[in-house]
Scaffold this motif. Structure first.
Motif, PDB file in Angstrom:
ATOM      1  N   ILE A 236     -29.800  14.017 -13.635  1.00 13.59           N
ATOM      2  CA  ILE A 236     -30.046  12.716 -14.275  1.00 13.59           C
ATOM      3  C   ILE A 236     -30.002  11.531 -13.333  1.00 13.59           C
ATOM      4  CG2 ILE A 236     -29.226  13.578 -16.498  1.00 13.59           C
ATOM      5  CD1 ILE A 236     -26.607  12.074 -16.048  1.00 13.59           C
ATOM      6  N   GLY A 237     -29.438  11.670 -12.162  1.00 20.09           N
ATOM      7  CA  GLY A 237     -29.400  10.559 -11.233  1.00 20.09           C
ATOM      8  C   GLY A 237     -28.343   9.526 -11.576  1.00 20.09           C
ATOM      9  N   LEU A 238     -28.285   8.478 -10.775  1.00 17.08           N
ATOM     10  CA  LEU A 238     -27.229   7.482 -10.883  1.00 17.08           C
ATOM     11  C   LEU A 238     -27.480   6.437 -11.959  1.00 17.08           C
ATOM     12  CD1 LEU A 238     -26.467   6.812  -7.108  1.00 17.08           C
ATOM     13  CD2 LEU A 238     -24.931   7.848  -8.774  1.00 17.08           C
ATOM     14  N   VAL A 239     -28.752   6.101 -12.228  1.00 15.83           N
ATOM     15  CA  VAL A 239     -29.048   5.026 -13.171  1.00 15.83           C
ATOM     16  C   VAL A 239     -29.981   5.529 -14.262  1.00 15.83           C
ATOM     17  CG1 VAL A 239     -28.735   3.254 -11.411  1.00 15.83           C
ATOM     18  CG2 VAL A 239     -31.023   4.158 -11.826  1.00 15.83           C
ATOM     19  N   GLN A 240     -29.888   4.907 -15.421  1.00 15.92           N
ATOM     20  CA  GLN A 240     -30.741   5.284 -16.540  1.00 15.92           C
ATOM     21  C   GLN A 240     -32.194   4.916 -16.242  1.00 15.92           C
ATOM     22  OE1 GLN A 240     -29.321   4.175 -20.443  1.00 15.92           O
ATOM     23  NE2 GLN A 240     -27.170   4.335 -19.813  1.00 15.92           N
ATOM     24  N   LEU A 241     -33.086   5.773 -16.644  1.00 14.72           N
ATOM     25  CA  LEU A 241     -34.509   5.619 -16.328  1.00 14.72           C
ATOM     26  C   LEU A 241     -35.357   5.484 -17.588  1.00 14.72           C
ATOM     27  CD1 LEU A 241     -34.844   8.439 -13.621  1.00 14.72           C
ATOM     28  CD2 LEU A 241     -34.450   5.996 -13.215  1.00 14.72           C
ATOM     29  N   ASN A 242     -36.440   4.749 -17.435  1.00 16.39           N
ATOM     30  CA  ASN A 242     -37.498   4.801 -18.428  1.00 16.39           C
ATOM     31  C   ASN A 242     -38.312   6.077 -18.221  1.00 16.39           C
ATOM     32  OD1 ASN A 242     -37.043   2.117 -19.620  1.00 16.39           O
ATOM     33  ND2 ASN A 242     -37.719   1.340 -17.623  1.00 16.39           N
ATOM     34  N   GLY A 243     -39.194   6.363 -19.142  1.00 16.44           N
ATOM     35  CA  GLY A 243     -39.988   7.581 -19.041  1.00 16.44           C
ATOM     36  C   GLY A 243     -40.901   7.621 -17.837  1.00 16.44           C
ATOM     37  N   ASP A 244     -41.174   6.446 -17.226  1.00 18.13           N
ATOM     38  CA  ASP A 244     -42.030   6.408 -16.043  1.00 18.13           C
ATOM     39  C   ASP A 244     -41.227   6.383 -14.741  1.00 18.13           C
ATOM     40  OD1 ASP A 244     -40.976   3.857 -16.031  1.00 18.13           O
ATOM     41  OD2 ASP A 244     -42.896   2.822 -16.328  1.00 18.13           O
ATOM     42  N   GLY A 245     -39.908   6.632 -14.847  1.00 17.93           N
ATOM     43  CA  GLY A 245     -39.080   6.713 -13.655  1.00 17.93           C
ATOM     44  C   GLY A 245     -38.513   5.402 -13.170  1.00 17.93           C
ATOM     45  N   THR A 246     -38.881   4.284 -13.785  1.00 12.37           N
ATOM     46  CA  THR A 246     -38.321   3.000 -13.382  1.00 12.37           C
ATOM     47  C   THR A 246     -36.944   2.801 -14.013  1.00 12.37           C
ATOM     48  OG1 THR A 246     -39.489   1.925 -15.217  1.00 12.37           O
ATOM     49  CG2 THR A 246     -40.563   1.927 -13.051  1.00 12.37           C
ATOM     50  N   PRO A 247     -36.054   2.062 -13.361  1.00 14.88           N
ATOM     51  CA  PRO A 247     -34.704   1.878 -13.908  1.00 14.88           C
ATOM     52  C   PRO A 247     -34.711   1.052 -15.189  1.00 14.88           C
ATOM     53  CG  PRO A 247     -34.773   1.354 -11.554  1.00 14.88           C
ATOM     54  CD  PRO A 247     -36.188   1.489 -12.015  1.00 14.88           C
ATOM     55  N   ARG A 248     -33.883   1.445 -16.119  1.00 13.46           N
ATOM     56  CA  ARG A 248     -33.609   0.612 -17.283  1.00 13.46           C
ATOM     57  C   ARG A 248     -32.630  -0.479 -16.871  1.00 13.46           C
ATOM     58  NH1 ARG A 248     -31.455   3.907 -22.133  1.00 13.46           N
ATOM     59  NH2 ARG A 248     -31.611   1.824 -23.047  1.00 13.46           N
ATOM     60  N   LEU A 249     -32.849  -1.674 -17.379  1.00 22.52           N
ATOM     61  CA  LEU A 249     -32.060  -2.817 -16.953  1.00 22.52           C
ATOM     62  C   LEU A 249     -31.317  -3.441 -18.121  1.00 22.52           C
ATOM     63  CD1 LEU A 249     -34.706  -4.561 -14.643  1.00 22.52           C
ATOM     64  CD2 LEU A 249     -32.974  -2.870 -13.983  1.00 22.52           C
ATOM     65  N   ALA A 250     -30.185  -4.011 -17.799  1.00 25.57           N
ATOM     66  CA  ALA A 250     -29.432  -4.831 -18.757  1.00 25.57           C
ATOM     67  C   ALA A 250     -29.000  -6.084 -18.019  1.00 25.57           C
ATOM     68  CB  ALA A 250     -28.219  -4.075 -19.288  1.00 25.57           C
ATOM     69  N   PHE A 337     -36.601  12.046 -13.625  1.00 24.87           N
ATOM     70  CA  PHE A 337     -35.842  12.171 -12.387  1.00 24.87           C
ATOM     71  C   PHE A 337     -36.306  13.382 -11.577  1.00 24.87           C
ATOM     72  CE2 PHE A 337     -31.980  13.541 -10.019  1.00 24.87           C
ATOM     73  CZ  PHE A 337     -31.794  12.398  -9.244  1.00 24.87           C
ATOM     74  N   ILE A 338     -36.429  14.531 -12.221  1.00 23.11           N
ATOM     75  CA  ILE A 338     -36.884  15.737 -11.523  1.00 23.11           C
ATOM     76  C   ILE A 338     -38.393  15.693 -11.289  1.00 23.11           C
ATOM     77  CG2 ILE A 338     -37.063  18.248 -11.657  1.00 23.11           C
ATOM     78  CD1 ILE A 338     -34.239  17.130 -11.079  1.00 23.11           C
ATOM     79  N   GLY A 339     -39.147  15.197 -12.255  1.00 26.01           N
ATOM     80  CA  GLY A 339     -40.592  15.123 -12.100  1.00 26.01           C
ATOM     81  C   GLY A 339     -40.998  14.288 -10.910  1.00 26.01           C
ATOM     82  N   ARG A 340     -40.376  13.131 -10.737  1.00 24.72           N
ATOM     83  CA  ARG A 340     -40.726  12.264  -9.611  1.00 24.72           C
ATOM     84  C   ARG A 340     -40.424  12.949  -8.283  1.00 24.72           C
ATOM     85  NH1 ARG A 340     -39.011   8.063  -6.218  1.00 24.72           N
ATOM     86  NH2 ARG A 340     -40.545   6.358  -6.097  1.00 24.72           N
ATOM     87  N   GLN A 341     -39.304  13.644  -8.204  1.00 22.58           N
ATOM     88  CA  GLN A 341     -38.983  14.311  -6.949  1.00 22.58           C
ATOM     89  C   GLN A 341     -39.946  15.452  -6.641  1.00 22.58           C
ATOM     90  OE1 GLN A 341     -34.735  14.682  -5.671  1.00 22.58           O
ATOM     91  NE2 GLN A 341     -34.355  14.201  -7.821  1.00 22.58           N
ATOM     92  N   LEU A 342     -40.409  16.171  -7.645  1.00 19.51           N
ATOM     93  CA  LEU A 342     -41.412  17.209  -7.396  1.00 19.51           C
ATOM     94  C   LEU A 342     -42.716  16.594  -6.909  1.00 19.51           C
ATOM     95  CD1 LEU A 342     -40.730  19.656 -10.350  1.00 19.51           C
ATOM     96  CD2 LEU A 342     -40.421  20.131  -7.914  1.00 19.51           C
ATOM     97  N   ILE A 343     -43.099  15.450  -7.457  1.00 19.09           N
ATOM     98  CA  ILE A 343     -44.279  14.750  -6.946  1.00 19.09           C
ATOM     99  C   ILE A 343     -44.073  14.388  -5.473  1.00 19.09           C
ATOM    100  CG2 ILE A 343     -45.708  12.682  -7.131  1.00 19.09           C
ATOM    101  CD1 ILE A 343     -44.974  12.604 -10.129  1.00 19.09           C
TER     102      ILE A 343
END
Length: 571
Positions: A236-250, A337-343
């Motif tokens: 899952i990585g360190l930060v929450q992600l949107n479906g396109d791999g970008t970080p979710r922000l607050a 998270f995994i999809g981006r790394q495979l790309i």
């Protein structure tokens, strides 16, 4: 991909037998490696030029050029060669993938070690045989897609042979690890996580083998290494992600996926696991091939809370493990998270948001309502419009530096390298000054040879807001070391591994024809006219007309291509 601002010195002086003019050209091209991403204006990686649709579209086999097929193989295989280029053109991209999925596995590294006698007690405290077993599969196995995916997975879910301590038989533990990844390379990611979490190699490397529940009397707590890295690096990585791999922000800041309490809670799950010695002893490596087993007296049976969920108290260790993995696997970060790394491992360092989103969608649903089907994910990665668009139309941010292992296997596969004795004496190629600066399963840490978010400092890549993972192991020493090593390898092979250049000898007297063929097979036709002019100047200065001279021309042309910036950076 914009270029870093510095370039390394030329390689050290070559052996006297080398052609001086050709070597000077090699040194010139080698010196551009750290600037090898140049040629495109800086721009955002998420704004690619319009692309033709590939996913869902049938591409006629006769529409796939030699260069396009070679570029596909540079992403999907351990190297390109004429037979595979023809197969891609005959079957089409998707058909070639399906054919590779259908190929049976080509034996195991473990069985090869046994066949060579490395299970004798004299090798218990040795790594002997492992490097040969690893290189053998990468170079010679017909299931080249499976080998490429196994390599990619080994760089996402990391175990390193030098960290396999406490049990002996490190060669077998490392071989079993690669065999495990290979067995799951076309399977389901959730099943892979289950196998990883009971692997002796992972238990050794991330130190949860023999992990015991907390002891209030002594103040001891369960080892947290695997619990932390399972979340941070493998799922899952360190930060929450949107479906396109970008970080979710607050409030403009990323939202962390977990904290120390989550790690401590999850670590309770990984207690009570140790090697299974039933019916055997450590005098033989056989126990390493078995999954670890549960020892209930050491397992924490209380509730384990993490990621907002709780594994209830009273569960046995095996059931608690499955429940915990289900919680982690259900997290929405896993797919992007995994999809981006495979790309990144296969196609490009800076995929667009849309590309990541398409791959994540395939991870979440393969079309049959199955999540984590790696075959579907690999198809999404390799058949995406951004993967299949012509390299000549690449925009800023696209492409990737080929990692040294893949450059080497590219030479080996194209040059039909083989080991007549089946001993594959390549060895450990980790030394950056004298060899490749990278070797299978010899990462220095759990964070792999290079981080997926690495940015070369003070570079054009940094200025453009891009990442370039493989550049983390590209420096003055490794650039020169690679060229000097490959000069020797191209000329005389390495150990007992020798190339067969006979297919290219008939082209050798015609320098443009020879270079065109090597440019296609090795570099997917991406070497530009300016670089080709330099190469042709060197080749045309060499004598021709005899078999010995033709062989020298082939070797020189091969080395020049392997040093070319357009080979080193695949667009």
């Amino acid at each position: 991909m914009p270029a870093p601002t510095s370039a390394p010195p030329a390689p050290s002086a070559p052996p006297a037998a080398a052609n001086a003019g050709a070597y000077a050209t090699t040194a010139l091209t080698a010196a551009t490696l750290l600037a090898a991403c140049g040629g495109a204006s800086p721009g955002a990686p998420d704004s690619p030029s319009p692309r033709p649709s590939v996913l869902g579209t049938v591409i006629r086999a006769d529409a796939i050029s030699d260069a396009d097929a070679a570029r596909f193989l540079a992403q999907a295989a351990m190297g390109s060669e004429r037979a595979q280029i023809a197969a891609v053109q005959q079957l089409g991209y998707e058909g070639w993938l399906e054919a590779q999925f259908a190929l049976p596995a080509s034996g195991t590294r473990w069985d090869w070690l046994v066949a060579k006698g490395y299970n004798a007690s004299t090798y218990k405290n040795s790594e002997a045989g492992f490097d040969a077993a690893a290189w053998r599969k990468l170079i010679s196995s017909p299931d080249t897609l499976r080998q490429r995916v196994t390599l990619a997975l080994s760089e996402i879910i990391v175990v390193a042979i030098d960290g396999l301590v406490g049990l002996g038989w490190r060669a077998f533990s490392a071989a079993a690890w690669l065999d495990l990844l290979e067995a799951h390379a076309f399977g389901n990611y959730r099943a892979l996580l289950g196998a990883v979490s009971t692997s002796v190699a992972m238990g050794q490397f991330l130190t949860f083998r023999g992990n015991s529940k907390a002891n209030p009397a002594t103040g001891s707590h369960p080892d947290e290494n695997y619990a932390r890295e399972l979340m941070q690096l493998f799922t899952i990585g360190l930060v929450q992600l949107n479906g396109d791999g970008t970080p979710r922000l607050a409030g403009g800041a990323p939202i962390y996926t977990y904290g120390p309490d989550d790690v401590s809670g999850l670590a309770r799950i990984f207690t009570g696991w140790d090697v299974d010695l039933a019916g055997t002893t450590t005098a033989s490596p056989d126990f390493i091939r078995r999954p670890m087993r549960q020892y209930p007296a050491r397992h924490e049976t209380g509730a384990a809370t993490f990621l907002g969920h709780t594994v209830p108290s009273g569960l046995g260790g095996a059931d608690a493990l499955q429940a915990a993995l289900d919680i982690i696997y259900a997290h929405p970060n896993v797919a992007p998270f995994i999809g981006r790394q495979l790309i990144q491992r296969l196609v490009t360092s800076n995929p667009s948001r849309a590309y990541v989103a398409r791959v994540a969608a395939a991870f979440n649903d393969d079309g049959q309502h199955v999540r984590g089907n790696l075959r579907a994910v690999l198809k999404a990665v390799l058949l995406d419009p951004e993967a299949r668009a012509s390299g000549s139309g690449a925009t800023a941010g696209e492409g990737k530096l080929r990692e040294p292992i893949v450059r080497f296997t590219g030479w080996a596969r194209a040059g039909k390298a083989s080991s007549a004795t089946d001993s594959w004496g390549i060895g450990n190629t980790s030394n950056p000054a004298t060899r490749l600066g990278q070797s299978p399963l010899r990462s220095p840490t759990v964070f792999n040879f290079f981080r997926p978010g690495y940015v070369p400092p003070n570079s054009g890549i940094a200025a453009a807001g891009l990442v370039a993972p493989e550049f983390q192991i590209a420096n003055e020493s490794s650039v020169v070391g690679y060229l000097n090593f490959m000069q020797r390898v191209v000329a005389v092979g390495v150990g007992d591994v020798l190339p067969d250049y006979s297919a290219w000898l008939p082209l050798a007297d015609d320098a443009p024809a020879l270079l065109a063929e090597l440019n296609t097979v090795l570099a997917a036709g991406q070497i530009g006219s300016a670089t080709q002019t330099l190469m042709l100047g060197a080749l045309n200065a060499m004598p021709s007309g005899s078999d010995a001279r033709r062989l020298n021309r082939v070797r020189t042309a091969m080395l020049l291509v392997l040093a070319a910036p357009e080979f080193l950076v695949l667009k």
